[in-house]
Design a protein around this motif. Sequence first.
Motif, PDB file in Angstrom:
ATOM      1  N   UNK A 184      16.693  15.710  -8.219  1.00  0.00           N
ATOM      2  CA  UNK A 184      17.745  16.060  -7.261  1.00  0.00           C
ATOM      3  C   UNK A 184      17.165  16.312  -5.870  1.00  0.00           C
ATOM      4  N   UNK A 185      17.923  15.921  -4.855  1.00  0.00           N
ATOM      5  CA  UNK A 185      17.483  16.147  -3.471  1.00  0.00           C
ATOM      6  C   UNK A 185      17.768  17.593  -3.083  1.00  0.00           C
ATOM      7  N   UNK A 186      17.144  18.484  -3.816  1.00  0.00           N
ATOM      8  CA  UNK A 186      17.331  19.917  -3.665  1.00  0.00           C
ATOM      9  C   UNK A 186      15.966  20.580  -3.500  1.00  0.00           C
ATOM     10  N   UNK A 187      15.881  21.689  -2.786  1.00  0.00           N
ATOM     11  CA  UNK A 187      14.593  22.380  -2.661  1.00  0.00           C
ATOM     12  C   UNK A 187      13.998  22.706  -4.026  1.00  0.00           C
ATOM     13  N   UNK A 188      12.668  22.724  -4.082  1.00  0.00           N
ATOM     14  CA  UNK A 188      11.985  22.960  -5.350  1.00  0.00           C
ATOM     15  C   UNK A 188      12.310  24.354  -5.888  1.00  0.00           C
ATOM     16  N   UNK A 189      12.572  25.311  -4.995  1.00  0.00           N
ATOM     17  CA  UNK A 189      13.136  26.596  -5.396  1.00  0.00           C
ATOM     18  C   UNK A 189      12.242  27.495  -6.211  1.00  0.00           C
ATOM     19  N   UNK A 190      10.935  27.412  -6.026  1.00  0.00           N
ATOM     20  CA  UNK A 190      10.029  28.281  -6.774  1.00  0.00           C
ATOM     21  C   UNK A 190       8.631  27.723  -6.779  1.00  0.00           C
ATOM     22  N   UNK A 191       7.888  27.989  -7.836  1.00  0.00           N
ATOM     23  CA  UNK A 191       6.495  27.570  -7.933  1.00  0.00           C
ATOM     24  C   UNK A 191       6.400  26.062  -8.151  1.00  0.00           C
ATOM     25  N   UNK A 192       5.338  25.468  -7.582  1.00  0.00           N
ATOM     26  CA  UNK A 192       5.098  24.043  -7.805  1.00  0.00           C
ATOM     27  C   UNK A 192       4.388  23.767  -9.131  1.00  0.00           C
ATOM     28  N   UNK A 193       3.915  24.792  -9.817  1.00  0.00           N
ATOM     29  CA  UNK A 193       3.141  24.595 -11.040  1.00  0.00           C
ATOM     30  C   UNK A 193       3.996  23.857 -12.079  1.00  0.00           C
ATOM     31  N   UNK A 194       3.456  22.789 -12.609  1.00  0.00           N
ATOM     32  CA  UNK A 194       4.183  21.932 -13.533  1.00  0.00           C
ATOM     33  C   UNK A 194       4.906  20.795 -12.856  1.00  0.00           C
ATOM     34  N   UNK A 195       5.035  20.869 -11.524  1.00  0.00           N
ATOM     35  CA  UNK A 195       5.732  19.830 -10.761  1.00  0.00           C
ATOM     36  C   UNK A 195       4.842  19.278  -9.644  1.00  0.00           C
ATOM     37  N   UNK A 196       3.534  19.410  -9.831  1.00  0.00           N
ATOM     38  CA  UNK A 196       2.610  18.970  -8.788  1.00  0.00           C
ATOM     39  C   UNK A 196       2.797  17.496  -8.436  1.00  0.00           C
ATOM     40  N   UNK A 197       3.000  16.653  -9.453  1.00  0.00           N
ATOM     41  CA  UNK A 197       3.133  15.218  -9.200  1.00  0.00           C
ATOM     42  C   UNK A 197       4.392  14.895  -8.411  1.00  0.00           C
ATOM     43  N   UNK A 198       5.407  15.768  -8.474  1.00  0.00           N
ATOM     44  CA  UNK A 198       6.647  15.544  -7.727  1.00  0.00           C
ATOM     45  C   UNK A 198       6.521  15.992  -6.280  1.00  0.00           C
ATOM     46  N   UNK A 199       5.708  17.009  -6.028  1.00  0.00           N
ATOM     47  CA  UNK A 199       5.617  17.585  -4.682  1.00  0.00           C
ATOM     48  C   UNK A 199       4.473  17.005  -3.854  1.00  0.00           C
ATOM     49  N   UNK A 200       3.382  16.620  -4.511  1.00  0.00           N
ATOM     50  CA  UNK A 200       2.206  16.142  -3.772  1.00  0.00           C
ATOM     51  C   UNK A 200       2.514  14.979  -2.835  1.00  0.00           C
ATOM     52  N   UNK A 201       3.299  13.966  -3.245  1.00  0.00           N
ATOM     53  CA  UNK A 201       3.563  12.865  -2.302  1.00  0.00           C
ATOM     54  C   UNK A 201       4.292  13.325  -1.036  1.00  0.00           C
ATOM     55  N   UNK A 202       5.139  14.354  -1.149  1.00  0.00           N
ATOM     56  CA  UNK A 202       5.873  14.860   0.010  1.00  0.00           C
ATOM     57  C   UNK A 202       4.916  15.474   1.025  1.00  0.00           C
ATOM     58  N   UNK A 203       3.879  16.134   0.535  1.00  0.00           N
ATOM     59  CA  UNK A 203       2.909  16.811   1.401  1.00  0.00           C
ATOM     60  C   UNK A 203       1.728  15.915   1.777  1.00  0.00           C
TER      61      UNK A 203
END
Length: 383
Positions: A105-124
Amino acid sequence: MRVWIIDDTMSEAEARTFVPLPADLAVSTPDDDDFSDRLDELWDLILVDENLGKQPGATPAVFDGSSLVGWLRAEARRSGRQLPCVAIFTTQPDLFDKEVPAVGPARPIGGSFVGREAHLAPVLDVEWLFAKNGDEKAIIASKISSLAFAQEAARIQFGANGASFDELVAFLGLGANLAWRASAISSVERARPPVSEAMGNAATFRGPVSAVRWLIHETLPYPGAFLSDDQVATRLGVTPNALNALIRDLATDWSRALSEAVYRGPAASLFPRRWWAAGVADASLTVAIAVREGQDKKQVLQALSGSDDVALLRERDPVAIVNGDMIDAGIAPASKCVQLRPRGWPPQCEEPWMRITEAASAPWFRHMIDPSDQPLLDAPADE
């Protein structure tokens, strides 16, 4: 393996708890006199602390890890150098809670990135993120080493002139004598690998990192060439806990072959256990043939594995499911689920399943579902 940590407060002694010997290690602040000299050295991983204790000023400045990553990328473009893997390293894994991840979803991650690193790393524009707080330093150190070793393996395998397909297969550590090797190679081709080797040995800008990124951002996190425990369990028809029993004693040819399907290549430790899908398909075909011939499935698995500790799934037509964060959430009957087409999900990978009740819980899931399945979200929960 060589790791450079850029952090304004970390001592070398503390850094060694995350990067133990015999790895080479350097620790710098962004303001150190030798910063430019360090940048010229050959590294396998650069860990950048996110919170550098500075505040944004009136003029452009490097004031946190993310802005320093941008500076490193710009400097690499200016100088024509190839950076190694770069990762955020922070005690505050919720600092990015307002960022919208690349997947789901195009929604803020809303918490810790742990477990979702692969989803957030490309954005950063980083390869990974590590949380350095908590009591799990040994686990974090293992993951740091896993990423650094992946970069080192890619650097040795590919050099500076891009990657050929054969080099990518070798990089993944696919054994030469596996019965399902040809099928695994086909699955790698379908995974859209970053083949980049050019005529005349021309250098590529991102270099070996491109292969590491493909592996950890697009391939290992999603069902395609590789599978998670839940996905393997649905194919074999056993509980996820029973997978360990199937390969525990390696008492039979079948159990040894299934064990060889466990992925042990670069970056394996960044994720929960992954399996080569081709190896799992080969093992499950043997089971399916015996069951079609009228044999009892549990007895077949016991005989093939040499283990009596086999628990079958109770679900009919089981599927591995994801939650609202697009990460593994167990196993459920297909009749209680719908398939999604999430934003950012690699198109070469199998589309994920979600429980109908969860898919109906938020409006942004509705348009991830095929229109023909959308009425299922409006049906009474007990249907």
